[in-house]
Scaffold this motif. Structure first.
Motif, PDB file in Angstrom:
ATOM      1  N   VAL A  14       0.858  -1.189   0.000  1.00 18.78           N
ATOM      2  CA  VAL A  14       0.000   0.000   0.000  1.00 18.78           C
ATOM      3  C   VAL A  14       0.891   1.235   0.000  1.00 18.78           C
ATOM      4  CG1 VAL A  14      -1.788   1.301   1.225  1.00 18.78           C
ATOM      5  CG2 VAL A  14      -1.795  -1.205   1.321  1.00 18.78           C
ATOM      6  N   LEU A  15       0.602   2.183  -0.877  1.00 16.00           N
ATOM      7  CA  LEU A  15       1.321   3.461  -0.940  1.00 16.00           C
ATOM      8  C   LEU A  15       0.434   4.559  -0.386  1.00 16.00           C
ATOM      9  CD1 LEU A  15       3.626   5.369  -2.000  1.00 16.00           C
ATOM     10  CD2 LEU A  15       2.315   5.490  -4.146  1.00 16.00           C
ATOM     11  N   PHE A  16       0.983   5.382   0.514  1.00 14.55           N
ATOM     12  CA  PHE A  16       0.248   6.550   1.012  1.00 14.55           C
ATOM     13  C   PHE A  16       0.808   7.821   0.387  1.00 14.55           C
ATOM     14  CE2 PHE A  16      -0.071  10.198   3.892  1.00 14.55           C
ATOM     15  CZ  PHE A  16      -1.453  10.319   3.931  1.00 14.55           C
ATOM     16  N   LEU A  17      -0.103   8.651  -0.157  1.00 15.71           N
ATOM     17  CA  LEU A  17       0.255   9.944  -0.738  1.00 15.71           C
ATOM     18  C   LEU A  17      -0.402  11.059   0.072  1.00 15.71           C
ATOM     19  CD1 LEU A  17      -0.141   9.130  -4.534  1.00 15.71           C
ATOM     20  CD2 LEU A  17       1.972   9.271  -3.210  1.00 15.71           C
ATOM     21  N   HIS A  18       0.426  11.911   0.649  1.00 20.66           N
ATOM     22  CA  HIS A  18      -0.075  12.993   1.504  1.00 20.66           C
ATOM     23  C   HIS A  18      -0.655  14.147   0.689  1.00 20.66           C
ATOM     24  CE1 HIS A  18       3.277  15.636   0.509  1.00 20.66           C
ATOM     25  NE2 HIS A  18       4.114  14.625   0.693  1.00 20.66           N
ATOM     26  N   GLY A  19      -1.292  15.051   1.401  1.00 20.20           N
ATOM     27  CA  GLY A  19      -1.938  16.189   0.760  1.00 20.20           C
ATOM     28  C   GLY A  19      -1.064  17.428   0.725  1.00 20.20           C
ATOM     29  N   GLY A  20      -1.721  18.564   0.648  1.00 16.67           N
ATOM     30  CA  GLY A  20      -1.043  19.854   0.586  1.00 16.67           C
ATOM     31  C   GLY A  20      -1.637  20.744  -0.496  1.00 16.67           C
ATOM     32  N   PRO A  21      -0.901  21.006  -1.601  1.00 17.38           N
ATOM     33  CA  PRO A  21       0.409  20.451  -1.878  1.00 17.38           C
ATOM     34  C   PRO A  21       1.451  20.862  -0.828  1.00 17.38           C
ATOM     35  CG  PRO A  21      -0.526  21.431  -3.862  1.00 17.38           C
ATOM     36  CD  PRO A  21      -1.364  21.881  -2.707  1.00 17.38           C
ATOM     37  N   GLY A  22       2.248  19.892  -0.405  1.00 13.81           N
ATOM     38  CA  GLY A  22       3.382  20.201   0.445  1.00 13.81           C
ATOM     39  C   GLY A  22       3.244  19.835   1.902  1.00 13.81           C
ATOM     40  N   GLU A  23       2.316  18.957   2.241  1.00 16.43           N
ATOM     41  CA  GLU A  23       2.258  18.496   3.629  1.00 16.43           C
ATOM     42  C   GLU A  23       3.380  17.465   3.834  1.00 16.43           C
ATOM     43  OE1 GLU A  23       0.469  19.563   6.154  1.00 16.43           O
ATOM     44  OE2 GLU A  23      -0.560  21.072   4.945  1.00 16.43           O
ATOM     45  N   SER A  24       3.103  16.333   4.416  1.00 13.36           N
ATOM     46  CA  SER A  24       4.112  15.323   4.694  1.00 13.36           C
ATOM     47  C   SER A  24       3.391  14.040   5.068  1.00 13.36           C
ATOM     48  CB  SER A  24       5.010  15.779   5.849  1.00 13.36           C
ATOM     49  OG  SER A  24       5.816  14.724   6.336  1.00 13.36           O
ATOM     50  N   CYS A  25       4.094  12.928   5.034  1.00 12.58           N
ATOM     51  CA  CYS A  25       3.500  11.670   5.500  1.00 12.58           C
ATOM     52  C   CYS A  25       3.670  11.496   7.007  1.00 12.58           C
ATOM     53  CB  CYS A  25       4.093  10.482   4.752  1.00 12.58           C
ATOM     54  SG  CYS A  25       5.831  10.124   5.153  1.00 12.58           S
ATOM     55  N   PHE A  40      -0.431  -4.949   6.169  1.00 12.68           N
ATOM     56  CA  PHE A  40       0.045  -4.563   4.841  1.00 12.68           C
ATOM     57  C   PHE A  40       1.531  -4.214   4.856  1.00 12.68           C
ATOM     58  CE2 PHE A  40      -4.416  -3.134   5.208  1.00 12.68           C
ATOM     59  CZ  PHE A  40      -4.983  -3.926   4.219  1.00 12.68           C
ATOM     60  N   HIS A  41       2.102  -4.242   3.671  1.00 14.18           N
ATOM     61  CA  HIS A  41       3.443  -3.716   3.432  1.00 14.18           C
ATOM     62  C   HIS A  41       3.251  -2.242   3.064  1.00 14.18           C
ATOM     63  CE1 HIS A  41       7.583  -3.538   2.245  1.00 14.18           C
ATOM     64  NE2 HIS A  41       7.338  -3.450   0.956  1.00 14.18           N
ATOM     65  N   LEU A  42       3.400  -1.372   4.038  1.00 13.92           N
ATOM     66  CA  LEU A  42       3.038   0.042   3.886  1.00 13.92           C
ATOM     67  C   LEU A  42       4.242   0.889   3.470  1.00 13.92           C
ATOM     68  CD1 LEU A  42       0.924   2.344   4.279  1.00 13.92           C
ATOM     69  CD2 LEU A  42       1.722   2.479   6.661  1.00 13.92           C
ATOM     70  N   VAL A  43       4.035   1.690   2.439  1.00 17.35           N
ATOM     71  CA  VAL A  43       5.054   2.626   1.964  1.00 17.35           C
ATOM     72  C   VAL A  43       4.468   4.035   2.042  1.00 17.35           C
ATOM     73  CG1 VAL A  43       6.535   3.309   0.040  1.00 17.35           C
ATOM     74  CG2 VAL A  43       5.966   0.882   0.386  1.00 17.35           C
ATOM     75  N   ALA A  44       5.186   4.935   2.695  1.00 18.06           N
ATOM     76  CA  ALA A  44       4.735   6.327   2.801  1.00 18.06           C
ATOM     77  C   ALA A  44       5.885   7.246   2.412  1.00 18.06           C
ATOM     78  CB  ALA A  44       4.276   6.636   4.229  1.00 18.06           C
ATOM     79  N   ILE A  86      -3.454   5.020  -1.241  1.00 15.97           N
ATOM     80  CA  ILE A  86      -4.300   5.884  -0.406  1.00 15.97           C
ATOM     81  C   ILE A  86      -3.855   7.309  -0.646  1.00 15.97           C
ATOM     82  CG2 ILE A  86      -5.025   6.486   1.922  1.00 15.97           C
ATOM     83  CD1 ILE A  86      -4.194   3.678   2.822  1.00 15.97           C
ATOM     84  N   GLY A  87      -4.772   8.155  -1.079  1.00 13.86           N
ATOM     85  CA  GLY A  87      -4.441   9.552  -1.330  1.00 13.86           C
ATOM     86  C   GLY A  87      -5.283  10.463  -0.456  1.00 13.86           C
ATOM     87  N   HIS A  88      -4.626  11.250   0.385  1.00 14.69           N
ATOM     88  CA  HIS A  88      -5.337  12.182   1.254  1.00 14.69           C
ATOM     89  C   HIS A  88      -5.308  13.587   0.664  1.00 14.69           C
ATOM     90  CE1 HIS A  88      -5.310  15.106   4.750  1.00 14.69           C
ATOM     91  NE2 HIS A  88      -6.515  14.573   4.785  1.00 14.69           N
ATOM     92  N   SER A  89      -6.473  14.227   0.559  1.00 14.79           N
ATOM     93  CA  SER A  89      -6.588  15.620   0.118  1.00 14.79           C
ATOM     94  C   SER A  89      -5.973  15.788  -1.285  1.00 14.79           C
ATOM     95  CB  SER A  89      -5.914  16.529   1.150  1.00 14.79           C
ATOM     96  OG  SER A  89      -6.295  17.869   0.982  1.00 14.79           O
ATOM     97  N   PHE A  90      -4.941  16.626  -1.434  1.00 15.46           N
ATOM     98  CA  PHE A  90      -4.267  16.756  -2.729  1.00 15.46           C
ATOM     99  C   PHE A  90      -3.646  15.426  -3.157  1.00 15.46           C
ATOM    100  CE2 PHE A  90      -0.151  17.729  -4.917  1.00 15.46           C
ATOM    101  CZ  PHE A  90      -0.677  18.137  -6.131  1.00 15.46           C
ATOM    102  N   GLY A  91      -3.315  14.579  -2.191  1.00 13.91           N
ATOM    103  CA  GLY A  91      -2.842  13.241  -2.524  1.00 13.91           C
ATOM    104  C   GLY A  91      -3.889  12.436  -3.264  1.00 13.91           C
ATOM    105  N   GLY A  92      -5.178  12.747  -3.032  1.00 13.74           N
ATOM    106  CA  GLY A  92      -6.250  12.122  -3.790  1.00 13.74           C
ATOM    107  C   GLY A  92      -6.211  12.548  -5.246  1.00 13.74           C
ATOM    108  N   TYR A  93      -5.880  13.800  -5.490  1.00 17.60           N
ATOM    109  CA  TYR A  93      -5.723  14.330  -6.848  1.00 17.60           C
ATOM    110  C   TYR A  93      -4.600  13.575  -7.567  1.00 17.60           C
ATOM    111  CZ  TYR A  93      -5.408  18.117 -10.392  1.00 17.60           C
ATOM    112  OH  TYR A  93      -5.403  18.853 -11.562  1.00 17.60           O
ATOM    113  N   VAL A  94      -3.456  13.448  -6.877  1.00 17.93           N
ATOM    114  CA  VAL A  94      -2.313  12.741  -7.463  1.00 17.93           C
ATOM    115  C   VAL A  94      -2.645  11.260  -7.665  1.00 17.93           C
ATOM    116  CG1 VAL A  94       0.117  12.114  -7.154  1.00 17.93           C
ATOM    117  CG2 VAL A  94      -0.688  14.373  -6.422  1.00 17.93           C
ATOM    118  N   SER A  95      -3.379  10.669  -6.726  1.00 21.87           N
ATOM    119  CA  SER A  95      -3.744   9.252  -6.825  1.00 21.87           C
ATOM    120  C   SER A  95      -4.610   8.977  -8.047  1.00 21.87           C
ATOM    121  CB  SER A  95      -4.493   8.811  -5.565  1.00 21.87           C
ATOM    122  OG  SER A  95      -3.672   8.885  -4.433  1.00 21.87           O
TER     123      SER A  95
END
Length: 287
Positions: A14-25, A40-44, A86-95
């Motif tokens: 599972v890959l996590f993509l943070h929001g922002g643009p420019g927040e952090s994991c 899961f094998h989690l990658v952030a 998993i894409g949070h906020s702007f990370g959802g846009y990138v996802s």
């Protein structure tokens, strides 16, 4: 690029993509890494140029597409066949961009309080900011926010106006995004000086994306082309994923949706136990 990896590599990735643009994991990892890495094998990551990742220099070419390509290159380098995102906020846009560009690399997508259209989101944020200004006894700023929210300004202009007004709120800006039950977080892993350095890098990242302008293009039409199962996780009081986003998501055929009550923009931090259960149940299901 700063990458954190948790859990047995034999587990589903599972890959996590943070929001922002420019927040952090950082916040997501603090609240969810232990929970999710048991299953899961989690990658952030901190996206390119953000926080603990290397700073983007003035001569380096950088744009929205690089964030997508970084995800795919990372998957290849880690030897992962397919992973959920998993894409949070702007990370959802990138996802959504990533899933559209590389559908064969992805099993499922979770959109956590995402934006797919910065115009919709900026207007919703301005309306919430209006309420905060009013609660602080500033009817003039409240009226200005409402006026902008009903204007015909373009997406970039709306976003820039929101950034300006949000800065004027100072620490009260957090009231736009969250309800009062936020789980505490320990930031002592880094010094104050290091956090200031991280913030400077983040500002460069955001400004470069703003200057390029591609982030202000609506990607709502891509929702109906999404070929993998997805879930939309909503916070009951979240202003980012407004009603227009929800109505657009409802048009896709392989989507799931869940509302987290007593929660704002960050279910992974505000309702961490419930969030972990929702994510693991969906990712382990056949749907």
């Amino acid at each position: 690029m700063h990458v954190e990896i948790f859990g047995n590599q034999q587990l589903s990735a599972v890959l996590f993509l943070h929001g922002g643009p420019g927040e952090s994991c950082y916040e997501f990892v603090y609240h969810q890494a232990k929970r999710l890495s048991e299953i899961f094998h989690l990658v952030a990551i901190d996206q390119r140029g953000v926080c603990r990742s290397e700073e983007i220099n003035s001569t380096e070419e950088f744009g929205l597409r690089d964030l997508v390509e970084d995800c795919e290159e990372l998957r290849t380098q880690l030897g992962i066949n397919k992973w959920a995102v998993i894409g949070h906020s702007f990370g959802g846009y990138v996802s959504l961009l990533y899933a559209s560009a590389y559908p064969d690399s992805i099993t499922k997508v979770i959109f956590e309080c995402p934006t797919f259209d910065f115009s919709w989101t900026s207007k919703s944020l301005l309306r919430r900011a209006s309420s905060v200004f009013l609660s602080l006894g500033d009817p003039n700023k409240s009226a200005e926010c409402n006026s902008l929210a009903t204007s015909d300004l373009q997406s970039k202009e709306l976003f820039d106006q929101y950034l300006r007004l949000g800065e004027e709120l100072g620490e009260k800006k957090a009231e736009i995004y969250r309800v009062n039950n936020l789980t505490s977080i320990d930031y002592s892993a880094y010094t104050d000086e290091e956090w200031e350095l991280f913030a400077d890098r983040t500002e460069i990242h955001l400004n470069r994306l703003r200057e390029e302008g591609r982030m202000f293009e609506s990607i709502v039409p891509l929702l109906t082309t999404l070929s993998v199962p997805s879930m939309l996780i909503l916070g009951e009081a979240d202003p980012v994923t407004c009603d227009s986003h929800i109505q657009a998501y409802d048009q896709i055929s392989n989507g799931n949706k869940i509302m987290v009550d007593n929660c704002g923009h960050t279910p992974h931090a505000e309702r961490p136990d419930l969030y972990g259960l929702i994510v693991s149940t969906f990712l382990l299901s056949d749907k």
